[in-house]
Design a protein around this motif. Structure first.
Motif, mmCIF file in Angstrom:
data_model
loop_
_atom_site.group_PDB
_atom_site.id
_atom_site.type_symbol
_atom_site.label_atom_id
_atom_site.label_comp_id
_atom_site.label_asym_id
_atom_site.label_seq_id
_atom_site.Cartn_x
_atom_site.Cartn_y
_atom_site.Cartn_z
ATOM 1 N N LEU A 166 7.539 10.075 9.907
ATOM 2 C CA LEU A 166 8.136 8.876 9.336
ATOM 3 C C LEU A 166 7.092 7.779 9.195
ATOM 4 O O LEU A 166 7.107 7.011 8.240
ATOM 5 N N ARG A 167 6.180 7.724 10.161
ATOM 6 C CA ARG A 167 5.293 6.568 10.189
ATOM 7 C C ARG A 167 4.026 6.904 10.954
ATOM 8 O O ARG A 167 4.066 7.626 11.941
ATOM 9 N N VAL A 168 2.918 6.393 10.449
ATOM 10 C CA VAL A 168 1.653 6.474 11.179
ATOM 11 C C VAL A 168 1.093 5.061 11.242
ATOM 12 O O VAL A 168 0.999 4.372 10.227
ATOM 13 N N ARG A 169 0.759 4.641 12.439
ATOM 14 C CA ARG A 169 0.091 3.350 12.593
ATOM 15 C C ARG A 169 -1.373 3.677 12.808
ATOM 16 O O ARG A 169 -1.713 4.553 13.616
ATOM 17 N N GLU A 221 0.110 -0.089 8.824
ATOM 18 C CA GLU A 221 1.276 0.764 9.044
ATOM 19 C C GLU A 221 1.494 1.583 7.770
ATOM 20 O O GLU A 221 1.619 1.032 6.678
ATOM 21 N N PHE A 222 1.551 2.896 7.917
ATOM 22 C CA PHE A 222 1.858 3.782 6.795
ATOM 23 C C PHE A 222 3.250 4.339 7.043
ATOM 24 O O PHE A 222 3.490 4.952 8.079
ATOM 25 N N ALA A 251 1.984 9.843 2.734
ATOM 26 C CA ALA A 251 1.680 11.183 2.207
ATOM 27 C C ALA A 251 0.178 11.342 2.008
ATOM 28 O O ALA A 251 -0.391 12.409 2.259
ATOM 29 N N LEU A 252 -0.446 10.266 1.569
ATOM 30 C CA LEU A 252 -1.879 10.350 1.260
ATOM 31 C C LEU A 252 -2.728 10.521 2.524
ATOM 32 O O LEU A 252 -3.720 11.256 2.522
ATOM 33 N N ILE A 253 -2.348 9.870 3.596
ATOM 34 C CA ILE A 253 -3.178 10.017 4.798
ATOM 35 C C ILE A 253 -2.868 11.301 5.564
ATOM 36 O O ILE A 253 -3.683 11.762 6.356
ATOM 37 N N THR A 254 -1.678 11.893 5.295
ATOM 38 C CA THR A 254 -1.358 13.165 5.951
ATOM 39 C C THR A 254 -2.229 14.257 5.328
ATOM 40 O O THR A 254 -2.229 14.442 4.114
ATOM 41 N N ALA A 295 -8.375 6.726 7.788
ATOM 42 C CA ALA A 295 -8.051 5.766 8.851
ATOM 43 C C ALA A 295 -7.977 6.531 10.169
ATOM 44 O O ALA A 295 -7.969 7.756 10.178
ATOM 45 N N VAL A 296 -7.924 5.797 11.269
ATOM 46 C CA VAL A 296 -7.778 6.423 12.589
ATOM 47 C C VAL A 296 -6.385 6.100 13.121
ATOM 48 O O VAL A 296 -6.022 4.928 13.257
ATOM 49 N N ALA A 297 -5.603 7.132 13.395
ATOM 50 C CA ALA A 297 -4.221 6.925 13.851
ATOM 51 C C ALA A 297 -4.194 6.495 15.309
ATOM 52 O O ALA A 297 -4.968 6.985 16.140
ATOM 53 N N THR A 298 -3.303 5.546 15.622
ATOM 54 C CA THR A 298 -3.119 5.130 17.014
ATOM 55 C C THR A 298 -1.685 5.338 17.474
ATOM 56 O O THR A 298 -1.391 5.243 18.659
#
Lengths: 507, 361
Positions: A188-191, A201-202, A216-219, A226-229
């Motif tokens: 649902l979401r990647v920060r 926030e994606f 979708a693009l960062i998956t 980017a670096v996910a936290t």
């Protein structure tokens, strides 16, 4: 501003040419990082760096300049700001189980381990979501929510060890994708933190978000944007029951046709796997799953849902398999038998490792209808290269994992295996498929990207990267080949003997 | 056929390059069925309707490849003949709807919460970018992680990144059985119940709540639907009436969507499914297990956006209202910067559908 960019459009895109990081001053980088990280969160002695020199594709090894082990988002921001300022590459890493070298360190870069981001922050059983840190293991999510009758559906083979952050970076799959989707369908979401050190926030906890679908693009972006936290995943109600059908065929083409017939009958099985005779023989010897050894191919077809649903679907599947000429059909009568059916399939990689000193695993996907052609072509290649290949497939979605067996100590075998593998991947593209279904491009298949995409498309990938990472510092040199590189076109291998995490089932 | 299509694409490419060089804009348009959606757009029309036809459909592959100007109705008829469907139930909003327009608008229908949205089913695209170059991303297979996922990026981008030429979509078999149940429930009780059911292994495929009545659709294996009906209770709706109802939800032809509440605009609030009642003035219609809330309201824009954000979602001015100002929730600074650069990456001269998504691009 759009006009300015238009004029700048003829300029080469950042990353399009191999960047030169040779001027980076190791001492200056370490000093700067030491100022923003607590003691114990920064390593730079060679013996401390060794454990990070490779991921699951261990034929590629590279010691990074330093390893940062931040424990908070503020520290990630500080590391990225520092690297941005000094122009230092950053490679993010989860558990390092990836099979394409996506987390291979950069010689002049910082390896950013998210290992300390290992907490499940929040589970909302009613909304069926879990907010977790990227270093949480895939299976740990399902374990943490099991009491609510929920689980996290994507199940990559390394799920006991791989982390959700790595799953996001690779858009990881598994054996249940046909019905439950890939990572991209279950997020649902990647920060995350951008290379500028800004929090982005994606996606959101709603089903869609304003603007472009950046989630979708960062998956599957292999740590290059980017670096996910923080990651919010969707949770799925656990099915009441799962049952597996094992079917034997005296001909691989018939087995392939049976797969098409199941789909054509309107059935979306929870899993649909195929193994050829050499693969069956190899795993049978290893795990004694009771597979019919005289069959040219076997299919495993799993149904899940309520007891009523499963009974109805299994009846339908049996009918289709019988009509497709199956020589034997067995339905698991218990959970123990179901797991036994699967045990062999899941043991394919270790079984290959027992058969042969080395093996090279492919990950092409092709349209299902071309399965027969691909198998015949592989058979012909076996003769031509004088090497054996055992075939296991996620047949439901056309994802092939041919395992080429070779012995690197025999002169010429490695080269033949590499050429063999490249030919399979090129054929996957030619048959209308792709060079990688779920393992990612990383460094492993970067040359084969040249076969799948035209120069204009590769340039567009670099532009997308630059939109997220203008200085081109996040995992540079991975996944997207420079046009120069495409001219060279090299080849790679996986060595069975050197596979990291040999204890993990690979499928 | 193919030659005339190639000719058409070459002609569009020329028009794009001319527009970029001359500093004017193009308004990409399929059938015009969703002209009402997004911000008002100007520019020379580029009609995609002539680029039509189903390129390939192999039912056992669960994939269809279609030219962008193909009528959505034609595609759905082709799939229905093979016992298949677009699982995200895209709304047509008019007889002229095209497949390209469907992807560009990115809208999904009643099945969204259980089957996934349009973006979940887009596997590949062929497109023209703002340089007039033909690019292909993704493909016709379900598992494909080679390169960034541009096909999904284009879903819902409202034509601001390029001209869609061809799209490959994952399709699914139609369910063997379908039943609709009705329950009398208040707003908060309905939201809670929908979320509880969502956590159980039930064959839910759609939900709709308005005026104290919750409609629930179950789809799947016959035995599963029967068993679910027995455990859920409620009042079963006749098959024909149910089919008409869900079509009315999908196409917004139900009387609720025709309500004229003093010329109030139709808002779409996309929120977490378990978000509490909106507590905003106006008439409400809830879908997607609680995650999509339609609101017919004259309340000020700022109030809508603030409440949506407070609940963890966003508000869209879906129909009516002021279409010269922003209709989508404004972006925070970091994603806005990425949006700007992505727009420039695909369309450096700002040729396509200028202002349709956000005023700025």
């Amino acid at each position: 501003m759009l006009e300015t960019q238009s004029r700048a459009d003829d300029q080469p895109v950042v990353g399009e040419r191999e960047a030169d990081f040779s001027a980076i001053d190791k001492v200056a980088v370490i000093e700067a990082l030491a100022r923003v990280l607590p003691v114990g969160a920064l390593m730079y002695e060679v013996e401390d760096l060794r454990p990070y020199e490779c991921d699951g594709l261990s034929v590629y090894r590279q010691v990074p300049l330093a390893v940062a082990l931040p424990a908070s988002e503020e520290q990630v921001v500080a590391v990225l700001r520092t690297c941005r300022e000094l122009g230092v590459p950053v490679v993010a890493r989860g558990a390092g189980t990836g099979l394409s070298g996506g987390a291979l360190p950069h010689a002049r870069g910082v390896l950013l381990s998210l290992a300390r981001f290992n907490r499940i922050l929040h589970v909302d059983a009613l909304a069926r979501t879990a907010v977790v840190q990227p270093g949480v293991r895939n299976l740990a999510i399902s374990e943490a929510v099991a009491a609510h009758g929920l689980y996290y559906a994507p199940d990559p083979s390394s799920q006991i060890a791989c982390t959700i952050g790595g799953n996001v970076a690779e858009n990881a799959g598994g054996v249940h994708c046909l019905k439950y989707g890939l990572t991209v369908h279950n997020l649902l979401r990647v920060r995350g933190v951008s290379i500028d050190g800004e929090i982005v926030e994606f996606g959101s906890h709603a089903l869609d978000s304003p603007g472009y679908d950046l989630l979708a693009l960062i998956t599957g972006s292999e740590g290059m944007l980017a670096v996910a936290t923080e990651v919010t995943v969707k949770l799925t109600p656990r099915p009441q029951l799962a049952q597996c059908v094992l079917a034997a065929f005296d001909d691989v083409i018939k087995a392939g046709d049976a797969v098409a017939a199941i789909i054509a009958a309107g059935i979306i099985p929870a899993g649909l796997e195929m193994m050829d005779q050499p693969a069956t023989a190899a795993v049978e010897e290893f795990v004694h799953a009771g597979y019919p050894l005289d069959a040219k191919a076997i299919l495993l077809c799993e149904s899940d849902g309520t007891a009523e649903e499963v009974a109805e679907e299994i009846a339908r599947v049996r009918e289709v398999l019988a009509a497709s000429g199956a020589t034997e059909i067995r339905v698991s009568a218990s959970e123990a038998e179901r797991l036994k059916f699967w045990a062999g399939r899941k043991a394919a990689f270790p079984a290959a490792g027992r058969l042969s000193p080395d093996y090279y695993c492919m990950d092409g996907t092709i349209p299902r209808k071309r399965l027969g052609e691909m198998l015949e072509a592989i058979q012909a290649m076996e003769g031509r290269y004088g090497l054996r290949c055992i075939n296991v497939f996620h047949a439901g979605d056309g994802n092939l994992h041919p395992l080429i067996l070779f012995d690197a100590n025999q002169p010429g075998e490695l080269e033949r295996a590499e050429t063999f593998g490249a030919e399979i991947l090129e054929l996957s593209v030619a048959l209308g498929g792709t060079i990688t279904g779920e393992h990612g491009v990383g460094v492993e298949k970067i040359n084969q990207m040249c076969a799948q995409f035209a120069s204009a498309e590769l340039r567009q990938f670099f532009r997308i990267k630059a939109a997220f990472d203008p200085p081109g510092l996040l995992n540079p040199g991975k996944a997207i080949p420079t046009l120069n590189r495409c001219a060279e076109y090299g080849r790679m291998r996986i060595s069975g003997g050197e596979l990291a995490h040999p204890e993990l089932p690979r499928f | 056929m193919k030659e005339s299509m190639d000719g058409l694409i070459a002609e569009w490419s020329k028009r794009i390059r001319a527009a970029a060089a001359g500093g004017h804009t193009l308004h990409i348009r399929g059938g015009g069925s969703k002209d009402f959606y997004g911000r008002a757009v100007t520019g020379e029309r580029l009609d995609t309707g002539a680029l039509r036809g189903i390129v390939s459909h192999e039912p056992s592959e669960l994939v269809v490849t279609v030219r962008a100007g193909t009528a959505l109705a034609e595609l759905e008829a082709e799939l229905a003949a093979a016992g298949q469907m677009l699982a995200f139930e895209p709304p047509h909003f008019g007889s002229g709807a095209t497949v390209g327009g469907m992807v560009a608008a990115g809208l999904s229908g009643p099945r969204r919460a259980s089957a996934g949205g349009l973006r979940d089913f887009v596997l590949g695209v062929r497109m023209l970018d703002g340089r007039g170059e033909v690019l292909r991303f993704g493909g016709e297979v379900m598992k494909n992680v080679a390169g960034y996922d541009v096909p999904r990026l284009l879903a819902g981008s409202l034509g601001t990144l390029g001209v869609l030429l061809e799209v490959s979509l994952k399709v699914l078999p139609r369910p063997f059985a379908e039943t609709t149940l009705r329950f009398e429930l208040g707003e908060s009780a309905a939201i809670e119940q929908l979320n509880r059911w969502g956590g159980q292994a039930l064959p839910l495929s759609a939900s709709a709540w308005a005026d104290g009545v919750l409609s629930l659709r179950l789809s799947g294996a016959q035995a599963a639907v029967r068993a679910a009906c027995a455990s859920l209770g409620g009042e079963e709706v006749g098959a024909q009436e149910a089919a008409a109802f869900w079509l009315g939800v999908r196409e917004q032809t139900l009387p609720w969507f025709g309500l004229d509440v003093g010329g109030a605009a139709l808002w779409r609030l996309s929120v977490p499914s378990a978000a509490p009642a909106l507590k905003l003035p106006g008439e409400q219609f809830i879908e997607w297990g609680g995650a999509q809330r339609w609101l017919r309201s004259a309340a000020p824009v700022e109030r809508m956006r603030a409440r949506a954000a407070e609940l963890g979602g966003h508000a869209v001015l879906f129909r009516g209202g002021d279409r010269q100002s922003e209709v989508f929730q404004p972006l925070a600074a970091p994603p806005l910067a990425i949006h700007r650069r992505l727009k420039a990456a695909f369309d450096p001269a700002g040729v396509f559908n200028r202002g349709r998504l956000y005023q700025e691009f």
